[in-house]
Enzyme design. Structure first.
Site, PDB file in Angstrom:
ATOM      1  N   LYS A  53      -7.371 -12.121  52.255  1.00  0.00           N
ATOM      2  CA  LYS A  53      -8.739 -11.755  52.652  1.00  0.00           C
ATOM      3  C   LYS A  53      -9.765 -12.592  51.900  1.00  0.00           C
ATOM      4  O   LYS A  53     -10.742 -13.059  52.483  1.00  0.00           O
ATOM      5  CB  LYS A  53      -8.981 -10.261  52.386  1.00  0.00           C
ATOM      6  CG  LYS A  53      -8.206  -9.351  53.326  1.00  0.00           C
ATOM      7  CD  LYS A  53      -8.441  -7.885  52.978  1.00  0.00           C
ATOM      8  CE  LYS A  53      -7.265  -7.032  53.394  1.00  0.00           C
ATOM      9  NZ  LYS A  53      -7.439  -5.600  53.100  1.00  0.00           N
ATOM     10  N   GLN A  97      -8.277  -1.990  48.063  1.00  0.00           N
ATOM     11  CA  GLN A  97      -6.991  -2.207  48.736  1.00  0.00           C
ATOM     12  C   GLN A  97      -6.106  -0.975  48.574  1.00  0.00           C
ATOM     13  O   GLN A  97      -5.916  -0.475  47.468  1.00  0.00           O
ATOM     14  CB  GLN A  97      -6.307  -3.462  48.168  1.00  0.00           C
ATOM     15  CG  GLN A  97      -5.009  -3.828  48.875  1.00  0.00           C
ATOM     16  CD  GLN A  97      -5.191  -4.215  50.346  1.00  0.00           C
ATOM     17  OE1 GLN A  97      -6.234  -4.738  50.732  1.00  0.00           O
ATOM     18  NE2 GLN A  97      -4.201  -3.940  51.167  1.00  0.00           N
ATOM     19  N   ASP A 120     -14.621  -1.690  55.037  1.00  0.00           N
ATOM     20  CA  ASP A 120     -13.329  -1.260  55.586  1.00  0.00           C
ATOM     21  C   ASP A 120     -13.521  -0.065  56.529  1.00  0.00           C
ATOM     22  O   ASP A 120     -12.593   0.313  57.247  1.00  0.00           O
ATOM     23  CB  ASP A 120     -12.381  -0.852  54.447  1.00  0.00           C
ATOM     24  CG  ASP A 120     -11.293  -1.886  54.192  1.00  0.00           C
ATOM     25  OD1 ASP A 120     -11.026  -2.704  55.094  1.00  0.00           O
ATOM     26  OD2 ASP A 120     -10.712  -1.863  53.097  1.00  0.00           O
TER      27      ASP A 120
HETATM   28  N1  GUN Z   1      -3.957  -1.307  53.288  1.00  0.00           N
HETATM   29  C1  GUN Z   1      -3.415  -1.494  54.509  1.00  0.00           C
HETATM   30  N2  GUN Z   1      -4.348  -1.914  55.376  1.00  0.00           N
HETATM   31  C2  GUN Z   1      -5.505  -1.991  54.697  1.00  0.00           C
HETATM   32  C3  GUN Z   1      -6.826  -2.378  55.054  1.00  0.00           C
HETATM   33  O1  GUN Z   1      -7.150  -2.723  56.189  1.00  0.00           O
HETATM   34  N3  GUN Z   1      -7.733  -2.327  54.057  1.00  0.00           N
HETATM   35  C4  GUN Z   1      -7.416  -1.931  52.814  1.00  0.00           C
HETATM   36  N4  GUN Z   1      -8.390  -1.887  51.905  1.00  0.00           N
HETATM   37  N5  GUN Z   1      -6.212  -1.572  52.438  1.00  0.00           N
HETATM   38  C5  GUN Z   1      -5.258  -1.611  53.386  1.00  0.00           C
END
Ligand code: GUN
Length: 283
Positions: A53, A97, A120
């Site tokens: 990311k 995350q 998110d």
């Molecule tokens: N863990 C699995 N998918 C995601 C996501 O899209 N964002 C975050 N922050 N954690 C995740």
């Protein structure tokens, strides 16, 4: 007949290229969008996701910073960092995350993120806005799936859309988005009886459970659109979706692959949310 490929990687590149115009317009007003990612612990998959990311942000023109904490970090320390980031004007988006280590209450940490920086879309305020059909930040994966369906020209109104998986970050928000488009939505889960009988009714079938190759050709209606949200690491280290791509692509009309499907779209939509957060921060 082989199914048409719904290429998430290429669509994600298009979405990110479109963000560059918005980023240039922000630069003219002296603002560079910034994302802060919070990474707790040593889970290798989480580390890879956060790095991916951050790299995608930098490539698109979004500044990124990674805030790393050890597995044993206290909730207090984490909440203090979130508060600092909430107050930092250079940070427009904050992502925590998931999953977090067990001693931490994920909901409490997610609720500490300012809803205006919650790129998110996991804060109750943004999920609530989605439930009410108001605009907020929509989680990247469901938003990415909707964009893929739109791009592939898949009709939704009056169609049977079935989601396998009821998570808060994919299954449930995706159900709301499909409902907004007038699909007839079914959510299946581990207690669903005769899963195959349900999935065979689906015009649009979305697999988001995290079980490698769970969905095989016998579970798919001929001519359906199949979207694979799964990212499962096999014993040999390869990435596999929730869908048995080989068998299902002989039955479906269109299908998204893993890798190169939903994953890159999740990142692109999160970046789009960060750019929007930066725009909203200056009115
Ligand atoms: N863990 C699995 N998918 C995601 C996501 O899209 N964002 C975050 N922050 N954690 C995740």
């Amino acid at each position: 007949m082989r199914a048409t490929l719904i290429d998430g990687k290429s669509l994600a590149a298009t979405v990110r290229a479109a963000q560059r115009n918005a980023i240039d317009a922000l630069a003219a007003r002296g603002v560079r969008p910034g994302l802060a990612a919070i990474l707790v612990g040593s889970d290798p998959a989480s580390r890879v996701y956060v790095r991916t990311k951050a790299r995608a942000c930098e490539e698109t023109g979004v500044r990124s910073e990674i805030h790393e904490f050890p597995d044993g970090v206290s909730e207090k320390a984490l909440l203090e960092r979130v508060a600092q980031l909430n107050a930092d004007p250079r940070v427009h988006g904050i992502l925590v995350q998931l999953p977090l280590p067990r001693q931490l209450d994920s909901n409490r940490v997610l609720e500490a993120v300012s809803p205006a920086k919650d790129v998110d879309g996991f804060h109750a305020m943004n999920l609530g806005a989605l439930l009410q059909g108001r605009t907020g930040f929509v989680p990247g994966t469901p938003a990415g799936v909707m964009r893929m369906l739109e791009h592939a020209g898949v009709p939704l109104a009056g169609k049977n859309a079935t989601i396998v998986g009821r998570s808060t970050i994919v299954g449930k928000p995706l159900a709301l988005l499909l409902l907004q488009k007038d699909a007839t939505v079914t959510i299946c889960h581990s207690k669903t009886r005769d899963l195959a009988a349900v999935t065979r009714q689906a015009d649009i079938l979305i697999a988001a459970v995290g079980r490698a190759k769970l969905i095989h050709a016998g579970m798919v209606k001929p001519g359906a659109c199949v979207i694979d949200v799964g990212t499962n690491r096999l014993a040999d280290g390869k990435l596999a979706g929730d869908v048995d791509f080989e068998s299902v692509s002989a039955v479906a009309a269109s299908i998204s692959p893993v890798p190169g499907g939903v994953g890159p779209m999740t990142v692109a939509m999160m970046i789009a949310n960060t750019v929007r957060a930066a725009e909203l921060s200056i009115g």
